[in-house]
Design a protein around this motif. Sequence first.
Motif, PDB file in Angstrom:
ATOM      1  N   GLY A 212       9.049  98.709  60.591  1.00 11.84           N
ATOM      2  CA  GLY A 212       8.102  99.153  59.573  1.00 11.84           C
ATOM      3  C   GLY A 212       6.920  98.224  59.394  1.00 11.84           C
ATOM      4  O   GLY A 212       5.865  98.632  58.897  1.00 11.84           O
ATOM      5  N   GLU A 213       7.066  96.953  59.822  1.00 11.73           N
ATOM      6  CA  GLU A 213       6.000  95.979  59.596  1.00 11.73           C
ATOM      7  C   GLU A 213       4.787  96.231  60.498  1.00 11.73           C
ATOM      8  O   GLU A 213       3.640  96.133  60.040  1.00 11.73           O
ATOM      9  N   HIS A 214       5.023  96.561  61.749  1.00  6.31           N
ATOM     10  CA  HIS A 214       3.891  96.834  62.652  1.00  6.31           C
ATOM     11  C   HIS A 214       3.106  98.051  62.162  1.00  6.31           C
ATOM     12  O   HIS A 214       1.870  98.036  62.147  1.00  6.31           O
ATOM     13  N   LYS A 215       3.821  99.069  61.755  1.00  5.10           N
ATOM     14  CA  LYS A 215       3.156 100.268  61.241  1.00  5.10           C
ATOM     15  C   LYS A 215       2.353  99.934  59.986  1.00  5.10           C
ATOM     16  O   LYS A 215       1.218 100.384  59.822  1.00  5.10           O
ATOM     17  N   ARG A 216       2.947  99.124  59.105  1.00  6.40           N
ATOM     18  CA  ARG A 216       2.250  98.747  57.870  1.00  6.40           C
ATOM     19  C   ARG A 216       0.954  97.998  58.182  1.00  6.40           C
ATOM     20  O   ARG A 216      -0.096  98.296  57.612  1.00  6.40           O
ATOM     21  N   ARG A 217       1.022  97.047  59.082  1.00  7.60           N
ATOM     22  CA  ARG A 217      -0.168  96.274  59.444  1.00  7.60           C
ATOM     23  C   ARG A 217      -1.221  97.162  60.099  1.00  7.60           C
ATOM     24  O   ARG A 217      -2.428  97.001  59.853  1.00  7.60           O
ATOM     25  N   THR A 218      -0.760  98.066  60.938  1.00  6.22           N
ATOM     26  CA  THR A 218      -1.689  98.960  61.646  1.00  6.22           C
ATOM     27  C   THR A 218      -2.421  99.858  60.659  1.00  6.22           C
ATOM     28  O   THR A 218      -3.647 100.016  60.728  1.00  6.22           O
ATOM     29  N   VAL A 219      -1.678 100.447  59.732  1.00  7.99           N
ATOM     30  CA  VAL A 219      -2.291 101.330  58.733  1.00  7.99           C
ATOM     31  C   VAL A 219      -3.244 100.543  57.844  1.00  7.99           C
ATOM     32  O   VAL A 219      -4.331 101.021  57.494  1.00  7.99           O
ATOM     33  N   GLU A 220      -2.874  99.323  57.496  1.00  8.35           N
ATOM     34  CA  GLU A 220      -3.709  98.474  56.650  1.00  8.35           C
ATOM     35  C   GLU A 220      -5.069  98.189  57.293  1.00  8.35           C
ATOM     36  O   GLU A 220      -6.074  97.992  56.594  1.00  8.35           O
ATOM     37  N   SER A 221      -5.113  98.204  58.622  1.00  5.82           N
ATOM     38  CA  SER A 221      -6.358  97.897  59.332  1.00  5.82           C
ATOM     39  C   SER A 221      -7.284  99.106  59.499  1.00  5.82           C
ATOM     40  O   SER A 221      -8.421  98.954  59.939  1.00  5.82           O
ATOM     41  N   ILE A 222      -6.829 100.296  59.149  1.00  7.92           N
ATOM     42  CA  ILE A 222      -7.645 101.504  59.321  1.00  7.92           C
ATOM     43  C   ILE A 222      -8.740 101.528  58.253  1.00  7.92           C
ATOM     44  O   ILE A 222      -8.440 101.449  57.053  1.00  7.92           O
ATOM     45  N   PRO A 223     -10.017 101.651  58.631  1.00  5.96           N
ATOM     46  CA  PRO A 223     -11.103 101.601  57.649  1.00  5.96           C
ATOM     47  C   PRO A 223     -10.961 102.601  56.505  1.00  5.96           C
ATOM     48  O   PRO A 223     -11.280 102.265  55.359  1.00  5.96           O
ATOM     49  N   LEU A 224     -10.498 103.815  56.775  1.00  6.20           N
ATOM     50  CA  LEU A 224     -10.364 104.795  55.699  1.00  6.20           C
ATOM     51  C   LEU A 224      -9.124 104.566  54.839  1.00  6.20           C
ATOM     52  O   LEU A 224      -8.903 105.283  53.863  1.00  6.20           O
ATOM     53  N   GLY A 225      -8.292 103.616  55.198  1.00  2.96           N
ATOM     54  CA  GLY A 225      -7.249 103.152  54.299  1.00  2.96           C
ATOM     55  C   GLY A 225      -5.989 103.975  54.211  1.00  2.96           C
ATOM     56  O   GLY A 225      -5.185 103.777  53.305  1.00  2.96           O
ATOM     57  N   ARG A 226      -5.777 104.880  55.143  1.00  6.16           N
ATOM     58  CA  ARG A 226      -4.539 105.666  55.126  1.00  6.16           C
ATOM     59  C   ARG A 226      -4.160 106.053  56.542  1.00  6.16           C
ATOM     60  O   ARG A 226      -5.000 106.082  57.444  1.00  6.16           O
ATOM     61  N   ILE A 227      -2.889 106.368  56.736  1.00  6.10           N
ATOM     62  CA  ILE A 227      -2.442 106.842  58.031  1.00  6.10           C
ATOM     63  C   ILE A 227      -2.929 108.269  58.249  1.00  6.10           C
ATOM     64  O   ILE A 227      -3.085 109.055  57.300  1.00  6.10           O
ATOM     65  N   GLU A 228      -3.179 108.596  59.491  1.00  4.58           N
ATOM     66  CA  GLU A 228      -3.662 109.940  59.835  1.00  4.58           C
ATOM     67  C   GLU A 228      -2.512 110.941  59.785  1.00  4.58           C
ATOM     68  O   GLU A 228      -1.387 110.641  60.187  1.00  4.58           O
ATOM     69  N   GLN A 229      -2.812 112.139  59.290  1.00  2.48           N
ATOM     70  CA  GLN A 229      -1.840 113.219  59.267  1.00  2.48           C
ATOM     71  C   GLN A 229      -2.107 114.173  60.437  1.00  2.48           C
ATOM     72  O   GLN A 229      -3.248 114.317  60.885  1.00  2.48           O
ATOM     73  N   PRO A 230      -1.065 114.850  60.943  1.00  3.52           N
ATOM     74  CA  PRO A 230      -1.288 115.806  62.038  1.00  3.52           C
ATOM     75  C   PRO A 230      -2.360 116.842  61.705  1.00  3.52           C
ATOM     76  O   PRO A 230      -3.108 117.284  62.580  1.00  3.52           O
ATOM     77  N   GLU A 231      -2.438 117.204  60.428  1.00  5.15           N
ATOM     78  CA  GLU A 231      -3.436 118.202  60.017  1.00  5.15           C
ATOM     79  C   GLU A 231      -4.870 117.694  60.183  1.00  5.15           C
ATOM     80  O   GLU A 231      -5.799 118.487  60.367  1.00  5.15           O
ATOM     81  N   ASP A 232      -5.072 116.372  60.104  1.00  3.39           N
ATOM     82  CA  ASP A 232      -6.403 115.809  60.331  1.00  3.39           C
ATOM     83  C   ASP A 232      -6.877 116.112  61.752  1.00  3.39           C
ATOM     84  O   ASP A 232      -8.056 116.385  61.993  1.00  3.39           O
ATOM     85  N   VAL A 233      -5.963 116.042  62.693  1.00  2.65           N
ATOM     86  CA  VAL A 233      -6.281 116.366  64.086  1.00  2.65           C
ATOM     87  C   VAL A 233      -6.489 117.867  64.243  1.00  2.65           C
ATOM     88  O   VAL A 233      -7.451 118.325  64.869  1.00  2.65           O
ATOM     89  N   ALA A 234      -5.577 118.648  63.642  1.00  2.00           N
ATOM     90  CA  ALA A 234      -5.640 120.103  63.768  1.00  2.00           C
ATOM     91  C   ALA A 234      -6.951 120.660  63.223  1.00  2.00           C
ATOM     92  O   ALA A 234      -7.499 121.632  63.768  1.00  2.00           O
ATOM     93  N   ASN A 235      -7.475 120.053  62.165  1.00  2.00           N
ATOM     94  CA  ASN A 235      -8.735 120.533  61.591  1.00  2.00           C
ATOM     95  C   ASN A 235      -9.877 120.436  62.593  1.00  2.00           C
ATOM     96  O   ASN A 235     -10.721 121.345  62.697  1.00  2.00           O
ATOM     97  N   VAL A 236      -9.927 119.342  63.337  1.00  2.00           N
ATOM     98  CA  VAL A 236     -11.008 119.149  64.312  1.00  2.00           C
ATOM     99  C   VAL A 236     -10.796 120.047  65.528  1.00  2.00           C
ATOM    100  O   VAL A 236     -11.749 120.594  66.090  1.00  2.00           O
ATOM    101  N   VAL A 237      -9.545 120.234  65.935  1.00  2.00           N
ATOM    102  CA  VAL A 237      -9.261 121.160  67.031  1.00  2.00           C
ATOM    103  C   VAL A 237      -9.709 122.568  66.662  1.00  2.00           C
ATOM    104  O   VAL A 237     -10.305 123.277  67.487  1.00  2.00           O
ATOM    105  N   ALA A 238      -9.449 122.980  65.428  1.00  2.00           N
ATOM    106  CA  ALA A 238      -9.870 124.322  64.984  1.00  2.00           C
ATOM    107  C   ALA A 238     -11.387 124.457  65.044  1.00  2.00           C
ATOM    108  O   ALA A 238     -11.913 125.522  65.416  1.00  2.00           O
TER     109      ALA A 238
END
Length: 262
Positions: A212-238
């Motif tokens: 869980g620590e690697h995931k936590r650090r990785t998410v913490e480094s994302i500029p928008l401040g949250r982990i991406e959801q599958p729907e975020d990808v699906a919206n752009v594909v649509a």
Amino acid sequence: MMNNRKLEGKVAFVTGGAQGIGRAITLRLASEGANIAIADLNLDAAQSVAKEVEDLGSKAYPLQVDVRNKEVIIDSVNKVIEEFGVIDILVNNAGVGIFNPIFDIDEKEFDLQYEVNVKGLFFVMQTVAKHMVEMNSGRIINLASQAGRRGESMALSYCMSKAAVISMTQSAALALAPHKINVNAVAPGVVDTPFWVEVDKKFAKLLDLPVGEHKRRTVESIPLGRIEQPEDVANVVAFLASSDSNYMTGQTLNVDGGNVLS
């Protein structure tokens, strides 16, 4: 789910369409009115998602497809055309990810990522594109990754395969533009799926970290401040599957919360 129905009556062929990002894409395209051929290695999962598609008012056709087998690809595409008459949209989503230090990458790992992420993606695209050329229209959306935009010390073979997806997207876009076929790609970042749970476990072992620590650090480094959801990808594909993207081809859109700026 949005309900603009911009894809009413269209037929989409989604590889890896029953799990994770693929499932989100399948359901999003169905919510827009598309009928979906759900191609997945796991037929039970494809059949389960088919019921969700039908609940959204679209037709579904689940198939068991191993994209490493060209004969299976050709047979599956022919079956979908027999079922629906056309394939208007291809979403090349099937993929695998294996992470190891450079000196621990073996031939089996290297070959698997090449066979699925590169060779499989190409031959699905080639097979469907032949049909689209006959129609003189079509949309192809390939799933790349932020890993295809930059190197990762523990993911050389995966980065290699996703960089190839970006390159193939550009070349195919130029080759198919005269036939009014748009070819684009999406490069997701860290997506909250069961796949990333396994990635975190692998990095915990490689880096001697608590799970869980690697995931936590990785998410913490994302500029928008949250982990991406599958729907975020699906919206752009649509978006790329719709007429809203008519004047776009050969592009890879970063959908990663700001991790890669290009």
